[in-house]
Design a protein around this motif. Structure first.
Motif, PDB file in Angstrom:
ATOM      1  N   GLN A  47     -61.544  22.581   1.150  1.00  0.00           N
ATOM      2  CA  GLN A  47     -61.357  23.787   0.332  1.00  0.00           C
ATOM      3  C   GLN A  47     -62.141  24.980   0.860  1.00  0.00           C
ATOM      4  N   ALA A  48     -63.342  24.750   1.367  1.00  0.00           N
ATOM      5  CA  ALA A  48     -64.109  25.864   1.941  1.00  0.00           C
ATOM      6  C   ALA A  48     -63.301  26.511   3.060  1.00  0.00           C
ATOM      7  N   ARG A  49     -62.525  25.692   3.778  1.00  0.00           N
ATOM      8  CA  ARG A  49     -61.743  26.201   4.923  1.00  0.00           C
ATOM      9  C   ARG A  49     -60.282  26.422   4.565  1.00  0.00           C
ATOM     10  N   ASP A  50     -59.965  26.379   3.286  1.00  0.00           N
ATOM     11  CA  ASP A  50     -58.611  26.652   2.772  1.00  0.00           C
ATOM     12  C   ASP A  50     -57.544  25.758   3.394  1.00  0.00           C
ATOM     13  N   GLU A  51     -57.908  24.502   3.671  1.00  0.00           N
ATOM     14  CA  GLU A  51     -56.939  23.571   4.274  1.00  0.00           C
ATOM     15  C   GLU A  51     -55.918  23.070   3.263  1.00  0.00           C
ATOM     16  N   TRP A  52     -56.178  23.265   1.987  1.00  0.00           N
ATOM     17  CA  TRP A  52     -55.219  22.845   0.952  1.00  0.00           C
ATOM     18  C   TRP A  52     -54.457  24.049   0.400  1.00  0.00           C
ATOM     19  N   ARG A  53     -54.312  25.093   1.253  1.00  0.00           N
ATOM     20  CA  ARG A  53     -53.733  26.354   0.764  1.00  0.00           C
ATOM     21  C   ARG A  53     -52.350  26.181   0.160  1.00  0.00           C
ATOM     22  N   GLU A  54     -51.578  25.185   0.659  1.00  0.00           N
ATOM     23  CA  GLU A  54     -50.219  24.985   0.148  1.00  0.00           C
ATOM     24  C   GLU A  54     -50.238  24.525  -1.312  1.00  0.00           C
ATOM     25  N   VAL A  55     -51.240  23.763  -1.692  1.00  0.00           N
ATOM     26  CA  VAL A  55     -51.275  23.137  -3.018  1.00  0.00           C
ATOM     27  C   VAL A  55     -52.238  23.858  -3.961  1.00  0.00           C
ATOM     28  N   MET A  56     -53.417  24.146  -3.469  1.00  0.00           N
ATOM     29  CA  MET A  56     -54.417  24.824  -4.295  1.00  0.00           C
ATOM     30  C   MET A  56     -55.246  25.776  -3.428  1.00  0.00           C
ATOM     31  N   PRO A  57     -54.700  26.992  -3.226  1.00  0.00           N
ATOM     32  CA  PRO A  57     -55.395  27.937  -2.345  1.00  0.00           C
ATOM     33  C   PRO A  57     -56.817  28.236  -2.832  1.00  0.00           C
ATOM     34  N   THR A  58     -57.701  28.455  -1.880  1.00  0.00           N
ATOM     35  CA  THR A  58     -59.097  28.719  -2.215  1.00  0.00           C
ATOM     36  C   THR A  58     -59.298  30.190  -2.556  1.00  0.00           C
ATOM     37  N   ILE A  59     -60.036  30.413  -3.636  1.00  0.00           N
ATOM     38  CA  ILE A  59     -60.389  31.780  -4.027  1.00  0.00           C
ATOM     39  C   ILE A  59     -61.832  32.015  -3.580  1.00  0.00           C
TER      40      ILE A  59
END
Ligand SMILES: NC(=O)c1ccc[n+]([C@@H]2O[C@H](COP(=O)([O-])OP(=O)(O)OC[C@H]3O[C@@H](n4cnc5c(N)ncnc54)[C@H](OP(=O)(O)O)[C@@H]3O)[C@@H](O)[C@H]2O)c1
Ligand SMILES: [Zn+2]
Ligand SMILES: [Zn+2]
Length: 352
Positions: A47-59
């Motif tokens: 999440q720190a690196r926004d690797e799950w951007r497709e499912v839960m993008p990091t704010i």
């Protein structure tokens, strides 16, 4: 509101840096916890690196951390479960609606209105929730766990995510004595999976890509260790497993493991790699095997897991680090080079 010290990332490529965040003043059901230790989960890195951007993008800014152990320093007027001075734990969830069928069944992890410990909408302050890479946190008492007194605190923090995420599917799929169980990936989750599988009495086999982890796997409770890149070693276990838990954080071949299941065996995936994994459906069809996933666990089951750990003296094997070493720790996590969880000593944050 009050200010808390924390470490955050500003975007997907920036390193962690010291910051201050706002925490809410306590309402009647809130517990304020001084954080003593926080584990580093690979989900924090994703999440720190926004690797799950497709499912839960990091704010951003993002303050990760959902393996929290600390001491209660203040309670709201209506709190009954805790008093100042008590040990307390917080995992991946800090709230849910409490009224939907999932919540009523004690399965808050499936509540459509659940609030995650970080990177979730903050219902109190607006903005986004901030996690455990911080010196304190305020959480409603329903989501605060009791910590067995006999356990080492640095090694207890990882139970709040790595522990429950491996314990819950093992209970659901009935891991018991007489079963043959595989654990794929000897990382933070995997090594907890080995401990639980062993404690539940199953014949436990570890699959690892790291030959150097073989002795540790046996020490942690495995009966056998398989180097998963060796096709001959893999073939010896064909059609034999009742249950396999896949805790790998990166792309890999799940079909090789499905083929190791006996008829009606189950492979549960808890690892959450960035990219989709290809599935060869015939291996499922021919053996009536099943493939499933599992997210963390509900609050009742998380308490059950902690109590189980208290009774069996189970904690995570940790490398304790000061928060100032966090960027280095993330690089080592990416190389599968941690034995077997980093636990941040939050006293180090006082120096910031
Ligand atoms: N479902 C949930 O609720 C939940 C909860 C927490 C975490 N997770 C996810 O579970 C995964 C594991 O988390 P973790 O904190 O345990 O991570 P971790 O400590 O980094 O462990 C992952 C392990 O996977 C193996 N591995 C890594 N790269 C690999 C590759 N390319 N091919 C094969 N194996 C590889 C390594 O084990 P070996 O060296 O033994 O091969 C590594 O130690 C992450 O994706 C995380 O986001 C899911
Ligand atoms: Zn986690
Ligand atoms: Zn709900």
């Amino acid at each position: 509101m009050y200010k808390a010290k924390a470490y955050s990332v500003a975007n997907a490529t920036s390193p962690f840096a010291s910051t201050t965040i706002e925490r809410r003043d306590l309402d009647a059901h809130d517990v304020q916890i001084e954080i003593l230790f926080c584990g580093i989960c690979h989900s924090d890195l994703h999440q720190a690196r926004d690797e799950w951007r497709e499912v839960m993008p990091t704010i951003y800014p993002c303050v990760p951390g959902h393996e929290i152990v600390g001491r209660v320093i203040k309670i709201g007027a209506a709190v009954t479960k805790f008093k100042p001075g008590d040990l307390a734990g917080v995992g991946c969830l800090v709230d849910s609606d409490g009224t939907c069928p999932e919540c009523k069944a004690g399965l808050e992890q499936f509540c459509p209105n659940a609030t995650l410990t970080y990177n979730s909408t903050d219902k109190h302050l607006g903005g986004v929730t901030y996690g455990g890479y911080s010196d304190s946190i305020v959480v409603t008492e329903r989501f605060v766990l009791r910590i067995p007194r006999n356990l080492d605190l640095a090694g207890t923090a990882p139970l709040l995510c790595a522990g429950i995420t491996t314990y819950s599917p093992m209970r659901y799929w009935d891991v018991t004595k007489g079963k043959k169980v595989g654990i794929v990936g000897l990382g933070g989750l995997g090594h907890m999976g080995v401990k639980f599988s062993h404690a539940l009495g199953a014949h436990t086999v570890v699959f690892t890509t790291s030959a150097s982890k073989k002795d540790d796997a046996l020490r942690l409770g495995a009966n056998e260790v398989v180097l998963s890149r060796n096709a001959n070693e893999m073939a010896k276990h064909a059609d034999s497993f009742d249950f396999i838990l896949d805790a790998v954080a990166a792309e890999h071949d799940i079909n090789a493991y499905i083929n190791l299941l006996r008829r009606d065996g189950n492979l549960t995936i808890v690892g959450a790699p960035e990219k989709p994994l290809p599935l060869a459906v015939f291996s499922l069809i021919f053996g009536r095997r099943s493939l499933s996933g599992s997210p963390i666990g509900g609050i009742v089951e998380t308490q059950e897991m902690l109590d189980f750990c208290g009774e069996h003296n189970i904690t995570s094997d940790v490398e304790v680090i000061p928060i100032q070493k966090i960027n280095e720790a993330y690089e080592r996590l990416l190389k599968s080079d941690v034995k077997y969880r980093f636990s941040i000593d939050m006293a180090s944050l006082k120096a910031e």
